[in-house]
Scaffold this motif. Structure first.
Motif, mmCIF file in Angstrom:
data_model
loop_
_atom_site.group_PDB
_atom_site.id
_atom_site.type_symbol
_atom_site.label_atom_id
_atom_site.label_comp_id
_atom_site.label_asym_id
_atom_site.label_seq_id
_atom_site.Cartn_x
_atom_site.Cartn_y
_atom_site.Cartn_z
ATOM 1 N N GLY A 1 5.332 7.123 1.195
ATOM 2 C CA GLY A 1 3.859 6.932 1.559
ATOM 3 C C GLY A 1 3.828 5.309 1.875
ATOM 4 N N THR B 1 9.563 8.816 3.142
ATOM 5 C CA THR B 1 9.181 10.188 2.861
ATOM 6 C C THR B 1 9.905 10.495 1.378
ATOM 7 N N GLU B 2 9.610 11.773 0.921
ATOM 8 C CA GLU B 2 10.299 12.152 -0.293
ATOM 9 C C GLU B 2 11.937 11.930 -0.290
ATOM 10 N N ARG C 1 0.654 -1.234 -0.118
ATOM 11 C CA ARG C 1 0.020 0.001 -0.064
ATOM 12 C C ARG C 1 0.927 1.447 -0.040
ATOM 13 N N TYR D 1 0.416 4.992 1.068
ATOM 14 C CA TYR D 1 -0.552 6.065 1.614
ATOM 15 C C TYR D 1 -0.211 7.321 1.389
ATOM 16 N N GLN D 2 -1.321 8.313 1.550
ATOM 17 C CA GLN D 2 -1.021 9.767 1.167
ATOM 18 C C GLN D 2 -0.614 10.589 2.364
ATOM 19 N N ALA D 3 -0.168 11.740 1.998
ATOM 20 C CA ALA D 3 0.673 12.517 2.754
ATOM 21 C C ALA D 3 -0.223 13.113 4.165
ATOM 22 N N ASN D 4 -1.678 13.085 4.017
ATOM 23 C CA ASN D 4 -2.485 13.262 5.085
ATOM 24 C C ASN D 4 -2.444 12.130 6.170
ATOM 25 N N ASP D 5 -2.193 10.997 5.669
ATOM 26 C CA ASP D 5 -1.973 9.777 6.533
ATOM 27 C C ASP D 5 -1.022 9.563 7.456
#
Ligand code: MF3
Ligand code: CO
Ligand code: CO
Length: 273
Positions: free
Chosen positions: A212, A255-256, A20, A22-26
């Motif tokens: 993510g 992360t990035e 999976r 995930y998005q930044a919000n998660d």
């Protein structure tokens, strides 16, 4: 009518084998879950002393977690009846809290997982009971350093094999061994999700890390041979050769440009000295 477990009502909450992303919000959800686990593991440190039972540790961590709005993820998980795992000396992982009294010279891993708003945080650390001997100290040091070196490999473009390789190389250079029968795991909305995160491997092998991805790294290191067996209680895993074993675990997000450690200790106690 029968009830479908919550996790299965949403088809997105079933382990599919896919990793999976995930998005930044998660990340914020994981931060809250990770912090509560870390705070609980900080809280228990002064209580891990000669004379205490592992059940008392379990009770304290359960109460602490519930009071702060966390759900103990292990409680009821596949029939497991305790909040934490307490793995003493030659116990590799999944030791069950009970009437065992901690004594001077023991080393114990406490592994705790919480759910906060549906997000999972999973972490474990080693605790020394009274004064431990030099071999035990060295084992704990090598185990922490192997986790640190594994996590140093976490950045987009590297692979899961890079993590496993870094851990294995360091452990074996120190003439200790990496347990093969248990591994880290994807985590997030699920407790144990894809992929299996191996603590051994080859550089460049395995899936590529992407921003993510959320997973644990949790190497188990033995002073002797890597082989384990599970006792008749169905949980307690011990070294076959009775050698000492240690483990430590963080939950992280890619992360990035690297990683975020969700279960870092607010008190700076993750790695005791
Ligand atoms: N926290 C362990 C892990 O690191 C899992 C324990 S499962 C239990 O994945 F049921 F034994 F608690
Ligand atoms: Co884990
Ligand atoms: Co764990």
């Amino acid at each position: 009518m029968y009830e479908t477990p919550d996790d299965l009502q949403d088809e997105n909450l079933v382990r599919t084998g896919a990793i999976r992303v995930y998005q930044a919000n998660d990340f914020e959800g994981m931060r809250l879950a990770g912090r509560l686990v870390a705070e609980a593991l900080d809280m228990i440190a002064p209580f891990v002393v000669p004379g205490v039972t592992t059940q008392e540790i379990d009770d304290r961590i359960r109460e602490y977690t519930l009071e702060r709005g966390g759900l103990p993820a292990c409680l009821g998980y596949k029939g497991y009846a305790k909040t934490v795992c307490t793995s003493i000396n030659h116990v590799v992982c999944h030791g069950i809290p009970g009437d065992r009294v901690l004594k001077d010279g023991d080393i114990v891993n406490i592994d705790h997982t919480v759910i906060v708003d549906g997000w999972h945080g999973d972490s474990s650390r080693m605790y020394s009971v009274g004064n431990i001997n030099a071999r035990a100290k060295k084992l704990i040091d090598v185990t922490y350093e192997s986790l640190r070196l594994g996590l140093e490999q976490v950045k987009p473009g590297n692979t899961f094999g890079d993590i496993g390789y870094a851990i294995q190389r360091y452990v074996e250079d120190n003439r200790m061994s990496v347990v093969r029968d248990f591994c880290g795991h994807g985590i997030g909305r699920l407790f144990h999700d894809a992929p299996n995160v191996l603590h051994y491997g080859r550089r460049g092998e395995g899936a590529k890390l992407e921003p993510g991805m959320f997973f644990t790294v949790e190497p188990m290191v033995n002073l002797g041979k890597p082989h384990v067996k599970v006792l008749s209680d169905g949980w307690t895993a011990v070294t076959r050769d009775k050698s000492l074993s240690a483990q430590c675990e963080h939950t992280i997000g890619v992360t990035e440009d690297g990683l975020e450690i969700f279960t870092a200790s607010p008190a700076g106690l993750f790695r005791p000295n």
